[in-house]
Design a protein around this motif. Structure first.
Motif, PDB file in Angstrom:
ATOM      1  N   LYS A  18      -8.461  33.968  38.359  1.00  0.00           N
ATOM      2  CA  LYS A  18      -9.321  34.695  39.294  1.00  0.00           C
ATOM      3  C   LYS A  18      -9.805  33.780  40.406  1.00  0.00           C
ATOM      4  CE  LYS A  18     -10.894  38.122  35.977  1.00  0.00           C
ATOM      5  NZ  LYS A  18     -12.059  38.849  35.463  1.00  0.00           N
ATOM      6  N   ASN A  19     -10.057  34.388  41.572  1.00  0.00           N
ATOM      7  CA  ASN A  19     -10.608  33.643  42.699  1.00  0.00           C
ATOM      8  C   ASN A  19     -12.133  33.592  42.577  1.00  0.00           C
ATOM      9  OD1 ASN A  19     -11.618  36.100  43.640  1.00  0.00           O
ATOM     10  ND2 ASN A  19     -10.209  36.261  45.348  1.00  0.00           N
ATOM     11  N   ASN A  20     -12.813  33.122  43.618  1.00  0.00           N
ATOM     12  CA  ASN A  20     -14.267  32.968  43.552  1.00  0.00           C
ATOM     13  C   ASN A  20     -15.032  34.288  43.538  1.00  0.00           C
ATOM     14  OD1 ASN A  20     -13.685  33.577  46.218  1.00  0.00           O
ATOM     15  ND2 ASN A  20     -15.172  32.143  47.071  1.00  0.00           N
ATOM     16  N   GLU A  21     -14.357  35.402  43.761  1.00  0.00           N
ATOM     17  CA  GLU A  21     -14.978  36.738  43.658  1.00  0.00           C
ATOM     18  C   GLU A  21     -14.618  37.406  42.335  1.00  0.00           C
ATOM     19  OE1 GLU A  21     -13.323  38.576  47.138  1.00  0.00           O
ATOM     20  OE2 GLU A  21     -15.068  38.040  48.353  1.00  0.00           O
ATOM     21  N   GLY A  22     -13.949  36.650  41.480  1.00  0.00           N
ATOM     22  CA  GLY A  22     -13.552  37.194  40.193  1.00  0.00           C
ATOM     23  C   GLY A  22     -12.338  38.092  40.256  1.00  0.00           C
ATOM     24  N   LYS A  23     -11.595  38.023  41.356  1.00  0.00           N
ATOM     25  CA  LYS A  23     -10.437  38.902  41.536  1.00  0.00           C
ATOM     26  C   LYS A  23      -9.160  38.194  41.104  1.00  0.00           C
ATOM     27  CE  LYS A  23     -12.363  41.708  45.218  1.00  0.00           C
ATOM     28  NZ  LYS A  23     -12.237  42.153  46.603  1.00  0.00           N
ATOM     29  N   ASP A  52     -13.389  42.474  38.540  1.00  0.00           N
ATOM     30  CA  ASP A  52     -13.890  41.411  39.401  1.00  0.00           C
ATOM     31  C   ASP A  52     -15.392  41.237  39.165  1.00  0.00           C
ATOM     32  OD1 ASP A  52     -15.200  43.434  40.857  1.00  0.00           O
ATOM     33  OD2 ASP A  52     -13.934  43.233  42.623  1.00  0.00           O
ATOM     34  N   ASP A  53     -16.048  40.461  40.007  1.00  0.00           N
ATOM     35  CA  ASP A  53     -17.477  40.185  39.827  1.00  0.00           C
ATOM     36  C   ASP A  53     -18.357  41.422  39.981  1.00  0.00           C
ATOM     37  OD1 ASP A  53     -16.824  37.558  39.382  1.00  0.00           O
ATOM     38  OD2 ASP A  53     -17.507  36.834  41.346  1.00  0.00           O
ATOM     39  N   LYS A  54     -17.812  42.481  40.580  1.00  0.00           N
ATOM     40  CA  LYS A  54     -18.555  43.741  40.732  1.00  0.00           C
ATOM     41  C   LYS A  54     -18.041  44.795  39.755  1.00  0.00           C
ATOM     42  CE  LYS A  54     -19.753  42.812  45.500  1.00  0.00           C
ATOM     43  NZ  LYS A  54     -19.669  43.221  46.892  1.00  0.00           N
ATOM     44  N   ASP A  85     -17.421  50.638  37.887  1.00  0.00           N
ATOM     45  CA  ASP A  85     -17.849  49.397  38.522  1.00  0.00           C
ATOM     46  C   ASP A  85     -19.344  49.193  38.278  1.00  0.00           C
ATOM     47  OD1 ASP A  85     -19.254  50.995  40.361  1.00  0.00           O
ATOM     48  OD2 ASP A  85     -17.847  50.644  41.996  1.00  0.00           O
TER      49      ASP A  85
END
Length: 168
Positions: A18-23, A52-54, A85
């Motif tokens: 995952k990237n820094n946005e949790g994606k 993801d983060d959301k 979400d």
């Protein structure tokens, strides 16, 4: 993009990183409408319900953005059609909110929980002039005569706001 994704997957890239946005890659590919990458990631075993983060899944984002082919690929892979979400919104809600009538129908046909498609959604669609959403909601059985808290029906709201296409 697909050949690059496949080469990276074959070389051992972490399919669920995952990237820094949790994606994760699957979420990003779905959000951006890259069906071939979505299918490659699914075939490689990527987590079809990663959030993801959301708390948005690939299916929620593909539905929100109107990427029909990605929605179909995710549903074929068994993605959770009723995941929510962090605002409690599902893929069906996001598709409806954004006027993606074909995706609304695909999700309904796939058995997504449509209990949220309430009178409030019809009133909102009529008031904003979203003819395709109004039509879709009526086709799946939302009550045409429902009233809001000021006793306005969908017809009254559409007429009041000058949305002739919804009035007809």
């Amino acid at each position: 993009h697909e050949s690059c994704a496949r080469a990276l997957l074959e070389a051992g890239a972490d399919k669920d990183a995952k990237n820094n946005e949790g994606k994760a890659a699957l979420i990003l590919a779905s959000q951006n409408g890259h069906e071939s990458c979505v299918r490659a990631l699914l075939e490689a075993g990527a987590d079809k319900d990663a959030k993801d983060d959301k708390y948005r899944t690939a299916l929620i984002l593909a539905s929100e953005k109107g990427h029909e082919s990605c929605v179909l690929a995710l549903l074929e892979a068994g993605a959770d059609k009723d995941a929510k979400d962090d605002d409690g919104r599902t893929a069906l809600m996001k598709a409806s909110d954004n006027g993606h009538a074909a995706i609304v129908q695909i999700l309904v046909d796939a058995g997504a929980d449509r209990s949220y498609l309430t009178d409030k959604e019809l009133l909102k669609a009529a008031g904003s002039g979203d003819k395709s959403c109004v039509r879709d909601l009526l086709q799946i059985g939302v009550d045409i005569e429902v009233k809001n808290d000021t006793d306005r029906t969908a017809l009254i709201l559409a007429s009041e706001n000058g949305h002739e296409s919804c009035v007809r």
